[in-house]
Design an enzyme around this catalytic site. Structure first.
Site, PDB file in Angstrom:
ATOM      1  N   HIS A   1     162.040  62.331 -35.327  1.00 23.13           N
ATOM      2  CA  HIS A   1     161.722  62.820 -33.976  1.00 23.13           C
ATOM      3  C   HIS A   1     162.235  64.265 -33.841  1.00 23.13           C
ATOM      4  CE1 HIS A   1     161.871  61.622 -29.387  1.00 23.13           C
ATOM      5  NE2 HIS A   1     160.936  62.496 -29.639  1.00 23.13           N
TER       6      HIS A   1
ATOM      7  N   HIS B   1     165.289  58.743 -35.441  1.00 18.01           N
ATOM      8  CA  HIS B   1     165.808  59.852 -34.630  1.00 18.01           C
ATOM      9  C   HIS B   1     165.600  61.182 -35.361  1.00 18.01           C
ATOM     10  CE1 HIS B   1     167.596  57.501 -31.502  1.00 18.01           C
ATOM     11  NE2 HIS B   1     168.513  56.940 -32.257  1.00 18.01           N
TER      12      HIS B   1
ATOM     13  N   HIS C   1     166.559  53.137 -38.367  1.00 20.96           N
ATOM     14  CA  HIS C   1     166.799  53.568 -36.982  1.00 20.96           C
ATOM     15  C   HIS C   1     167.149  55.063 -36.919  1.00 20.96           C
ATOM     16  CE1 HIS C   1     168.525  52.775 -32.821  1.00 20.96           C
ATOM     17  NE2 HIS C   1     169.105  53.927 -33.122  1.00 20.96           N
ATOM     18  N   GLU C   2     168.171  55.448 -37.688  1.00 22.05           N
ATOM     19  CA  GLU C   2     168.630  56.850 -37.626  1.00 22.05           C
ATOM     20  C   GLU C   2     167.566  57.790 -38.182  1.00 22.05           C
ATOM     21  OE1 GLU C   2     171.019  57.431 -35.768  1.00 22.05           O
ATOM     22  OE2 GLU C   2     171.920  55.433 -35.713  1.00 22.05           O
TER      23      GLU C   2
HETATM   24 ZN   LIG Z   1     169.738  55.320 -31.684  1.00 17.43          ZN
END
Ligand SMILES: [Zn+2]
Length: 330
Positions: free
Chosen positions: A121, A118, A114-115
Site C-alpha cells: 500500500h 501495508h 499482513h505487513e
Molecule cells: Zn496492520
C-alpha cells in the site's frame, strides 16, 4: 452486528465441545483448538506461501513483493534487544521496511502477508502521490493488510484432499481472525461508546462503572455457555487502544471490507483486481469512504459487515463438519 451474536455463541459451544471441558472460561476462548497439528514453516516456505497467496493480485504486485524479499526489506527473526510484534514503516523516499518476529507458525506466515500488505500500500501510494497525500488513514490501512491475510488463508484452504485436522487448524485461524478483529473490536467500540454516554449523562465515570459495563458486554458477546469469572471485568484497563479515541471500530470495518474485497478478487478476477490496485495507489488523496467505494465496498450501508459475518457463519459450519468427521473417526 448484534444479530450475528448467535454465531459467536455457536463458536463458543464448538470450542467447549472440542476442548472437552465441563465449563468454558473466558481464558479458554484463547486456547488452541487443534492438538497435534503443529505446522512449522521455514522463512523460505513462508515467502513462497505469501507469493502464491498474492498471485491473484497480478504480475506487478507479485514482482514488487519478490523484490522486497530479495532486497531484504524485512527484519525477520526475534533477536536480543529487539521488541516484539510487527509493523511496516519506512518514509516517503525509502523502501517500506518491515519489522517482525518470525517463529515459523501459521500466524507468523500470516503476519508477513499482513505487513507486506501495508508495505505494498505504501509502495504504490508513495510512487503515485506527492508527499502530502502519500500517508493514508487508519480506516483504509488495515484493509490492505487483511486482504492479504485472507488471500493467504483462502489459498491454503483451496488445497485439495486436506485431512480434517489440518483443515480445522486453518478454519480455526480464520475464525480467530474474525473473533479478534470483528467481534472483539466491535465489543470494544460499544464499550467506548457507552463509556462516553455515561460521562455525557453526568454520571460518575469510575472503575466500578466501567467494570460493570465491560462485564455486561462480555456476557452479551460470548453468550450463556461462557463462565465469566470476576477478573474478566478488569480487562478493559489493559487495552491500550482505549487511550486513542474511537480507534477500535476501524479494525472491524477494515476486516469486513477486506473480506468483501478478497472474495471479489478471487471470484471476479481482473475487474476487481484493477479497482483494488487503484485503491492502493490513492494513498491519502481522497476521503477514506470514497476510496473504499472506489475499491468496491460501500461502508455507508451495513451490507459489507453483514456479508462478512455471514461468512463467519459459513466458516463455522465447515469447522463443525470437520469436528464431526474427527469425532466419527475416533
Ligand atoms: Zn496492520
Amino acid at each position: 452486528m448484534r444479530k450475528h451474536l448467535p454465531d459467536m455463541y455457536r463458536y463458543v459451544a464448538l470450542r467447549k465441545r472440542i476442548l472437552g471441558v465441563d465449563e468454558l472460561h473466558y481464558y479458554d476462548v484463547y486456547a488452541p483448538l487443534t492438538k497435534g497439528v503443529s505446522a512449522h514453516y521455514t522463512y523460505d516456505q513462508a515467502k513462497q506461501m505469501v507469493l502464491d497467496a498474492v498471485a491473484p493480485l497480478g504480475e506487478e504486485y507479485g514482482t514488487i513483493v519478490r523484490k522486497g524479499f530479495a532486497e531484504r526489506w524485512i527484519d525477520v527473526f526475534p533477536n536480543k534487544g529487539k521488541s516484539g510484534g510487527a509493523y511496516s514503516g519506512g518514509s516517503y523516499d525509502s523502501n517500506p521496511y518491515i519489522m517482525c518476529n518470525f517463529t515459523g507458525t501459521l500466524d507468523s506466515v500470516s503476519t508477513i502477508a499482513h505487513e507486506m500488505g501495508h508495505s505494498m500500500h505504501s509502495w504504490f501510494s508513495r510512487h503515485t502521490q506527492p508527499a502530502q497525500y502519500a500517508d493514508y488513514t487508519l480506516f483504509v490501512a488495515e484493509v490492505a493488510s487483511t486482504v492479504n491475510e485472507n488471500l493467504l488463508i483462502e489459498h491454503l484452504l483451496a488445497e485439495k484432499n486436506q485431512d480434517p485436522a489440518t483443515r480445522l487448524a486453518l478454519l480455526n485461524q480464520y475464525l480467530e481472525n474474525f473473533k479478534g478483529t470483528v467481534y472483539r473490536q466491535t465489543m470494544f467500540a460499544e464499550f467506548e461508546r457507552d463509556a462516553h454516554a455515561v460521562a455525557e449523562r453526568g454520571e460518575a465515570l469510575n472503575p466500578a462503572a466501567l467494570n460493570n459495563l465491560y462485564k455486561k458486554l462480555i456476557v452479551d458477546y460470548f453468550g450463556p455457555e461462557l463462565v465469566v469469572d470476576d477478573e474478566v471485568q478488569y480487562e478493559w484497563a489493559r487495552i491500550p487502544h482505549f487511550y486513542r479515541p474511537f480507534y477500535v471500530y476501524k479494525y472491524a470495518t477494515g476486516y469486513s471490507t477486506a473480506v468483501a474485497l478478497s472474495e471479489g478478487i478471487l471470484k471476479n478476477g481482473e475487474p476487481a483486481v484493477k479497482k483494488y490496485l487503484e485503491f492502493l495507489h490513492m494513498g491519502g488523496s481522497a476521503y477514506p469512504l470514497d476510496e473504499l467505494r472506489h475499491a468496491g465496498v460501500d461502508l455507508t450501508t451495513p451490507a459489507p459487515v453483514d456479508a462478512a459475518l455471514d461468512k463467519f457463519g459459513r466458516i463455522l459450519d465447515e469447522a463443525e463438519a470437520c469436528v464431526a468427521q474427527l469425532e466419527a473417526a475416533k
